[in-house]
Design a protein around this motif. Structure first.
Motif, PDB file in Angstrom:
ATOM      1  N   ALA A 156       0.830  -1.210   0.000  1.00 27.04           N
ATOM      2  CA  ALA A 156       0.000   0.000   0.000  1.00 27.04           C
ATOM      3  C   ALA A 156       0.860   1.254   0.000  1.00 27.04           C
ATOM      4  N   ILE A 188      -4.580  -2.517  -4.449  1.00 26.07           N
ATOM      5  CA  ILE A 188      -4.680  -1.454  -3.452  1.00 26.07           C
ATOM      6  C   ILE A 188      -4.661  -0.095  -4.134  1.00 26.07           C
ATOM      7  N   GLN A 191      -8.087   0.937  -4.927  1.00 23.56           N
ATOM      8  CA  GLN A 191      -8.794   1.400  -3.729  1.00 23.56           C
ATOM      9  C   GLN A 191      -8.356   2.807  -3.331  1.00 23.56           C
ATOM     10  N   ILE A 192      -7.044   3.082  -3.400  1.00 24.41           N
ATOM     11  CA  ILE A 192      -6.529   4.403  -3.025  1.00 24.41           C
ATOM     12  C   ILE A 192      -7.059   5.468  -3.982  1.00 24.41           C
ATOM     13  N   TYR A 308      -6.370   2.602   6.245  1.00 22.44           N
ATOM     14  CA  TYR A 308      -6.685   1.222   6.626  1.00 22.44           C
ATOM     15  C   TYR A 308      -7.644   1.204   7.810  1.00 22.44           C
ATOM     16  N   ILE A 313      -9.031   1.084   2.579  1.00 22.83           N
ATOM     17  CA  ILE A 313      -8.203   0.114   1.856  1.00 22.83           C
ATOM     18  C   ILE A 313      -8.115  -1.171   2.666  1.00 22.83           C
TER      19      ILE A 313
END
Length: 347
Positions: A156, A188, A191-192, A308, A313
């Motif tokens: 990440a 990831i 997602q970011i 997180y 994420i």
């Protein structure tokens, strides 16, 4: 204690008994919660040769994606409570150059003379029951699951740093981002990008299951083939993408992203597969940029942990007991993993 040790260049690692480490001045001893198995580990023991730039001298314990619980502290360390969970920032620079002073140890000006690159990269890592870490390199996880968090310190942190640098290109409406390669980092990254921007995310990979996961996370997926770049441009209305991220770095993927760029776009090569490309004034969109990044800063890792803990994420992981750690690396090399392999010594 048991540990996965890189003992010799171009040789598969061993699972063996080593001495339990003791924290030195300024260090914290962690009981390892999770250690992610990364393709960079494979490069360490499978590809590098002695004397080659970037090669780390054996022997040492592998594992640069680590989390754990405080077990004890070394001389001069305060502010840590036994049992609290932390994520480990892997890079270790000289600590006093201008880049290290900014928490950007990956670009340490004294890298050539440092004894190692980081935890699990020349210095004993977390693919073991315990690991020592400089207190500065620990980011608190609070009540978040430390086992699932372990890969975040690379899988990440690396895409987050690349995306953060590209945020100006994605500000505003009608923007497009391209993710090439949907392994651990690419998933990831999707997602970011979704959490931090309003951009339409386009994703591509040769694996159908990887593209299906990216689609579930909101990406528009494009399969491989000779018309990939044309299909990506079609999605953007012909203008191309404003930011692209290549998590493979091979010549075909570099050329794909380069062919998909918009005027003024930014293309970041993150993967280290060694691909090359050509530049031509008349075939390159005006004011577009090709750059690269490596890992990220400790400040970035604090941001990653915040995302997180907020549920923005979540890495896809497959858990392995320490006794099965070598099988995790075998499956990683064979391309048989559907998520990030995380070795859990407490299993």
């Amino acid at each position: 204690m048991r540990a996965v040790v890189f003992e010799q260049y171009q040789t598969f690692p061993s699972l063996t008994d080593v001495e339990k480490p003791t924290p030195g001045p300024g260090e914290v001893l962690l009981k390892v919660a999770g250690a992610g198995a990364c393709h960079s580990d494979v490069a360490v023991y499978r590809e590098f040769q002695e004397g080659q730039p970037g090669a780390q001298r054996p022997a040492f314990v592998l594992g640069h994606e680590n989390s754990g619980w405080v077990d004890s502290v070394g001389e001069g360390v305060t502010g840590f409570t036994v049992g609290d969970a932390y994520l480990v920032y892997g890079p270790v620079g000289c600590g006093h150059c201008r880049y290290c002073s900014k928490g950007q140890d990956t670009y340490c000006e004294n890298a050539a003379t440092n004894p190692y690159m980081g935890i699990g990269l020349g210095r004993d890592g977390g693919m073991a029951e315990y690991v020592t870490v400089p207190a500065r390199n620990l980011v608190p996880l609070g009540d978040a699951d430390p086992i699932a968090a372990a890969p975040l310190s690379d899988a990440a942190l690396t895409p987050y740093h690349a995306i953060k640098n590209s945020l100006p290109n994605l500000a505003g409406g009608g923007k497009y981002a391209l993710v090439v390669g949907l392994g651990g980092l690419g998933q990831i990254a999707v997602q970011i990008l979704t959490a931090l921007t309003g951009a339409t995310v386009i994703a591509t990979d040769m694996k159908e299951d990887a593209m299906a996961r990216a689609a579930e996370r909101g990406a528009i997926t494009v399969p491989g083939g000779p018309d990939q770049a044309d299909r990506i441009r079609e999605i953007t209305g012909g203008t191309g993408v404003d930011a692209a991220f290549d998590f493979v770095g091979a010549t075909p993927t570099v050329k794909l992203a380069q062919a998909s760029m918009a005027v003024g776009g930014r293309f970041t090569v993150v993967g280290i597969a060694g691909g090359t490309t050509e530049w031509n004034f008349f075939s390159t969109p005006y004011e577009s940029t090709i750059t690269n990044t490596y890992w990220g800063t400790i400040e970035d890792l604090h941001d990653v942990v915040a995302m997180y803990r907020a549920g923005q994420i979540e890495p896809d992981i497959e858990r392995f007991a320490l006794a099965d750690a070598l099988e995790a690396y075998r499956k990683l090399e064979a391309g048989e993993l559907s998520g990030r392999a995380v070795v859990v010594p407490t299993l």
